[in-house]
Design an enzyme around this catalytic site. Structure first.
Site, mmCIF file in Angstrom:
data_model
loop_
_atom_site.group_PDB
_atom_site.id
_atom_site.type_symbol
_atom_site.label_atom_id
_atom_site.label_comp_id
_atom_site.label_asym_id
_atom_site.label_seq_id
_atom_site.Cartn_x
_atom_site.Cartn_y
_atom_site.Cartn_z
ATOM 1 N N LYS A 1 0.851 -1.194 0.000
ATOM 2 C CA LYS A 1 0.000 0.000 0.000
ATOM 3 C C LYS A 1 0.884 1.241 0.000
ATOM 4 C CE LYS A 1 -4.064 1.808 2.471
ATOM 5 N NZ LYS A 1 -4.901 1.663 3.682
ATOM 6 N N SER B 1 -9.863 1.950 2.595
ATOM 7 C CA SER B 1 -8.972 2.665 1.712
ATOM 8 C C SER B 1 -8.023 1.759 0.930
ATOM 9 C CB SER B 1 -8.141 3.663 2.511
ATOM 10 O OG SER B 1 -7.279 2.978 3.409
ATOM 11 N N SER C 1 -10.019 -0.448 6.727
ATOM 12 C CA SER C 1 -9.396 -0.326 5.399
ATOM 13 C C SER C 1 -8.675 -1.574 4.899
ATOM 14 C CB SER C 1 -8.424 0.854 5.378
ATOM 15 O OG SER C 1 -9.135 2.054 5.429
#
Lengths: 90, 503
Positions: free
Chosen positions: B86, B161, B185
């Site tokens: 990420k 997210s 997330s």
């Protein structure tokens, strides 16, 4: 507008209107938390309590200046170059 | 076997299978890495899971790991396997944007601890994945670099997210990924993409080098397609880090043994009363209930548990998170990293700061910064932030009371399956409701997993099953998760992700 200044956001007029409405809605939805009687409840700021965490007092190498230069918006003489810091006419 | 079919075969393997084949010399890390890079080149135009790939660097690293392995050094049970990171993990020499235009072009001078651990474990980075800007969102639509698309239906959101990490795994671009979970997330993207994701106990995985959203809620964790792969990754990234003062200095629970055991006989599983019913899609509830029946059939005892204060979790979260975020994001001032706007020699530092933040931040980030600034301002602090912290205590007490009765708690991970891109983008409150079932865990700091429960009959999209365990009992997630997964694999003849349409 005042909030925008506090948050260091140079908002446009239409943004101010838009966010004023949206933040009002969000705060309205959040308001219900004030219904909970919690006067005698201690606050939690951190989920897993830890206190006074120290590391060994040993010097470790820091990062090189050149490493920061790569990501900096402006750089001069081994330093970050910044705009004037006093808010007066130049 | 032709090269093309060898490649498509490699990208569909589990990380555990790939690691074993690499360790035995049946395939090289370079071949496996190349196969995933080819897959990214082939499908990422449609998925947009990656913000950055550097094929040459990945292949060079894979060759180093291959050389290590041929000299007899197998650094970890995942040595040679590729991973997607990420884009809020600081990666030395590799761009890190957090999905924000304000950090466009920033090259971090150091690695996050997670990145260091993966490197020493011989895990090969494929690149950085797309995300909602600074991890604020539940759909990846708040990225400054365009939304990620859900491989199950490219018109739909991949969750957020960490939508990029989940979509990369679900589209076979990577067998493993790292996510971060501040309010769901990791878990909500896992739920809507038919993959597995774990939010470890707060402090279980180092936060050093992770760009902070809300420091008391943020926790990085593993994402994969199976419970065992998730456990293998968990065991590599977890553990004490002296560079993160909130890191827990205690042994990591044996998540691999738990994933191998998969025995739920005699376990008490509590269904959270407050996380079902109104607002939950019918297919989500039906698949959740079917999974419960399976667990009961495997010998677990299912009971209902009430967590009365969970109804206030969303409100408390949307005061605590923005408050912490408004402080954390103050560092993006256009002075030391990222972009700078309006520096013409006339404007002052304050003016340049405000212009840079106005230009560099997207709408959701501005909303939350202002909300946090407001909640922390004098005169409102007690009513908002102070009260939210007390609710946080009450939610933690709800968990404590529940875990006195049961070993784990369960709920659907998200109230709905993946919705259409654009459906909620202008309605922040509707978007926030996606995390209603995941947020309480972040507030209390304990751990949770999402794994696929099946497809909702009404839309054929994946449904997530959430397992919640007490702090530092992460192994229980894997025990229950692997039991459920094994039973479902028996029923379906494979993992749910095998059903994903080919791109």
């Amino acid at each position: 507008m005042h909030l925008g200044r506090l948050a260091r956001l140079e908002l446009t007029e239409s943004e101010v209107d838009h966010y004023t409405e949206q933040l009002g809605q969000i705060l309205g939805a959040i308001e219900a938390i004030s219904d909970v009687a919690a006067d005698d409840i201690p606050p939690t700021s951190h989920p897993i309590p830890v206190v006074n965490v120290y590391r060994e007092d040993v010097a470790l190498p820091g990062l090189d200046r050149e490493d920061f230069a790569v990501g900096a918006p402006a750089w001069e003489d081994d330093r970050f170059l910044v705009p004037r810091i006093l808010d007066e006419p130049a | 076997m032709s090269d093309a079919s060898l490649n498509s075969d490699l990208v569909r393997q589990s990380a555990a299978t790939l690691a074993t084949a690499i360790a035995r010399g049946e395939v090289s890390s370079e071949q496996v890495t190349q196969a995933h890079l080819d897959r990214i080149a082939e499908v990422d135009g449609q998925v947009n899971a990656f913000l950055f790939v550097d094929p040459e660097a990945s292949l060079a690293r894979a060759r180093e790991v291959d050389a290590q392995i041929s000299s007899g050094i197998i650094a970890s049970p995942l040595a040679g396997v590729p991973i997607a990171l990420k884009d809020l993990l600081a990666t030395r020499g590799v761009p890190t944007t957090c999905g924000s235009k304000i950090l466009e072009g920033w090259i971090p001078p150091y690695n996050a601890t997670i990145v260091e651990r993966l490197e020493s474990a011989g895990v090969v980075s494929l690149g950085k994945t797309n995300m909602d800007e600074f991890a604020m969102g539940s759909s990846t639509e708040n990225s400054g670099y365009g939304p990620t698309h859900n491989p199950w239906d490219l018109e739909r959101i991949p969750g957020g997210s960490g939508g990029g990490s989940a979509a990369a795994i679900a589209s076979f671009e990577a067998p493993l990924a790292i996510g971060t979970d501040t309010g769901g997330s990791i878990r909500q993207p896992a739920a809507v993409t038919g993959t597995v994701g774990v939010k470890p106990t707060y402090g279980g995985v180092s936060r050093y080098g992770i760009v902070a959203l809300a420091s008391s809620l943020d926790q990085a964790g593993p994402c994969a397609r199976s419970v065992m792969d998730t456990a293998l990754l968990h065991s590599i990234i977890a553990g004490h880090d002296p560079r993160d003062s909130t890191s827990i200095n205690a042994p990591v629970p044996d998540v691999i043994a738990a994933a191998k055991s998969g025995d739920v006989r005699g376990m008490r599983i509590g269904v959270i009363k407050q996380l079902q019913g109104e607002g939950f899609q019918s297919g989500v509830i039906s698949q959740f209930n079917a999974a419960l029946e399976i667990l009961a059939g495997l010998g677990a005892e299912i009971v209902e548990v009430s967590c009365e204060h969970f109804q206030y979790a969303l409100g408390a979260y949307y005061l605590i998170l923005p408050s912490e975020a408004s402080s954390n994001l103050a560092r993006f001032d256009g002075m030391r990293f990222g972009i700078r706007v309006g520096d013409d020699g006339q404007h002052s530092v304050e003016q340049v700061m405000s212009a840079t933040r106005e230009a560099g931040f997207g709408a959701e980030v501005k909303r939350r910064i202002m909300l946090g600034t407001y909640a922390l301002s004098s005169g409102y602090y007690d009513a908002y932030y102070g009260q939210a912290q007390k609710i946080r205590t009450l939610i933690t007490r709800d968990f404590e009371a529940a875990f006195a009765q049961v070993d784990v708690l369960v709920s659907p991970t998200a109230p709905t399956t993946a919705f259409k891109l654009g459906a909620k983008v202008n309605d922040p409150l509707a978007m926030y409701l996606n995390d209603i079932a995941t947020i309480p865990v972040n507030l209390a700091g304990n751990c949770a997993m999402s794994l696929p429960a099946g497809l909702a009959p009404e839309d054929g999209l994946p449904v997530g099953f959430q397992i919640i365990a007490p702090a530092m009992a992460d192994d229980r997630l894997y025990k229950v998760g692997s039991a459920l997964e094994a039973a479902l694999v028996d029923k379906w003849g494979g993992l749910l992700i095998d059903e994903v349409p080919s791109l």
